[in-house]
Design a protein around this motif. Sequence first.
Motif, PDB file in Angstrom:
ATOM      1  N   SER A   1      18.283  55.562  25.502  1.00  0.00           N
ATOM      2  CA  SER A   1      16.960  55.363  24.921  1.00  0.00           C
ATOM      3  C   SER A   1      16.465  53.922  25.035  1.00  0.00           C
ATOM      4  CB  SER A   1      16.962  55.790  23.449  1.00  0.00           C
ATOM      5  OG  SER A   1      17.795  54.940  22.687  1.00  0.00           O
TER       6      SER A   1
ATOM      7  N   GLN B   1      14.588  50.849  26.235  1.00  0.00           N
ATOM      8  CA  GLN B   1      13.384  50.614  27.031  1.00  0.00           C
ATOM      9  C   GLN B   1      12.695  49.363  26.530  1.00  0.00           C
ATOM     10  OE1 GLN B   1      10.664  53.942  26.670  1.00  0.00           O
ATOM     11  NE2 GLN B   1       9.500  52.893  25.108  1.00  0.00           N
TER      12      GLN B   1
ATOM     13  N   THR C   1       8.747  47.209  26.840  1.00  0.00           N
ATOM     14  CA  THR C   1       7.369  47.120  27.300  1.00  0.00           C
ATOM     15  C   THR C   1       6.954  45.660  27.258  1.00  0.00           C
ATOM     16  OG1 THR C   1       6.871  49.332  26.468  1.00  0.00           O
ATOM     17  CG2 THR C   1       5.003  47.891  26.880  1.00  0.00           C
TER      18      THR C   1
ATOM     19  N   THR D   1       6.289  49.287  31.387  1.00  0.00           N
ATOM     20  CA  THR D   1       7.392  49.804  30.583  1.00  0.00           C
ATOM     21  C   THR D   1       8.536  50.129  31.529  1.00  0.00           C
ATOM     22  OG1 THR D   1       5.878  50.724  28.948  1.00  0.00           O
ATOM     23  CG2 THR D   1       8.118  51.597  28.948  1.00  0.00           C
ATOM     24  N   VAL D   2       9.720  49.664  31.153  1.00  0.00           N
ATOM     25  CA  VAL D   2      10.924  49.904  31.941  1.00  0.00           C
ATOM     26  C   VAL D   2      11.885  50.699  31.080  1.00  0.00           C
ATOM     27  CG1 VAL D   2      12.923  48.784  33.008  1.00  0.00           C
ATOM     28  CG2 VAL D   2      10.645  47.860  33.375  1.00  0.00           C
ATOM     29  N   GLY D   3      12.472  51.750  31.675  1.00  0.00           N
ATOM     30  CA  GLY D   3      13.386  52.620  30.952  1.00  0.00           C
ATOM     31  C   GLY D   3      14.830  52.189  31.062  1.00  0.00           C
ATOM     32  N   ALA D   4      15.697  53.066  30.568  1.00  0.00           N
ATOM     33  CA  ALA D   4      17.120  52.763  30.415  1.00  0.00           C
ATOM     34  C   ALA D   4      17.823  52.374  31.711  1.00  0.00           C
ATOM     35  CB  ALA D   4      17.838  53.953  29.779  1.00  0.00           C
ATOM     36  N   GLN D   5      17.423  52.920  32.805  1.00  0.00           N
ATOM     37  CA  GLN D   5      18.071  52.606  34.072  1.00  0.00           C
ATOM     38  C   GLN D   5      17.450  51.401  34.759  1.00  0.00           C
ATOM     39  OE1 GLN D   5      20.816  54.208  35.147  1.00  0.00           O
ATOM     40  NE2 GLN D   5      20.733  55.345  33.239  1.00  0.00           N
TER      41      GLN D   5
ATOM     42  N   ARG E   1      14.343  51.210  35.518  1.00  0.00           N
ATOM     43  CA  ARG E   1      13.280  51.698  36.400  1.00  0.00           C
ATOM     44  C   ARG E   1      11.931  51.644  35.702  1.00  0.00           C
ATOM     45  NH1 ARG E   1      16.957  56.538  37.951  1.00  0.00           N
ATOM     46  NH2 ARG E   1      18.133  55.610  39.647  1.00  0.00           N
TER      47      ARG E   1
ATOM     48  N   SER F   1       8.789  52.874  34.232  1.00  0.00           N
ATOM     49  CA  SER F   1       8.405  54.187  33.728  1.00  0.00           C
ATOM     50  C   SER F   1       6.947  54.218  33.264  1.00  0.00           C
ATOM     51  CB  SER F   1       9.326  54.616  32.577  1.00  0.00           C
ATOM     52  OG  SER F   1       9.225  53.711  31.498  1.00  0.00           O
TER      53      SER F   1
ATOM     54  N   ALA G   1      10.858  42.962  31.638  1.00  0.00           N
ATOM     55  CA  ALA G   1      11.187  44.187  30.900  1.00  0.00           C
ATOM     56  C   ALA G   1      12.589  44.680  31.265  1.00  0.00           C
ATOM     57  CB  ALA G   1      10.146  45.273  31.173  1.00  0.00           C
TER      58      ALA G   1
ATOM     59  N   VAL H   1      15.804  45.284  28.763  1.00  0.00           N
ATOM     60  CA  VAL H   1      16.600  46.515  28.707  1.00  0.00           C
ATOM     61  C   VAL H   1      18.075  46.182  28.920  1.00  0.00           C
ATOM     62  CG1 VAL H   1      17.104  48.689  29.917  1.00  0.00           C
ATOM     63  CG2 VAL H   1      14.744  48.094  29.334  1.00  0.00           C
TER      64      VAL H   1
END
Length: 136
Positions: A32, A34, A36, A47-51, A53, A55, A83, A87
């Motif tokens: 979860s 992330q 921004t 916005t960048v997610g958990a991996q 990447r 998003s 970002a 993360v």
Amino acid sequence: MREDLQAHIDELMKQYRTKRSQLQDLQRQMGSAQATVEAADGMVTVTVGAQGRLSGLEFDPRVYRKLSPSELAECVLAAVNEAAAQVGDQVRAVLEPLVPTDTSDGGVGRTDLSKVLPERPDDLDAMKERYGLRDK
């Protein structure tokens, strides 16, 4: 003696279930993560997610009048990198209590996964100590 053995097995199973639950929580927290980041005075939001990447990417409509294409690209890349770093920091913070660090070089410390398990898996004394087993 049989009751002692059963009690020990029960305790090991309890510890196993606790550790398994902690790992599931860890996995949820890592999944979860992330971040921004806004850039160019709020004209760009990423916005960048958990991996790590991308998003989400939003542009204020005014950005096209204020920034050239190359400036916009540079701004997006900088925001994505920031970002992604955030993360990474979140994931490291979740992992920190679980992973030993080596500060022998006088630095801040580096993750040393070799310290998670003994050097030799057949080192019975190290395994006994790690799992709290005692000779009877």
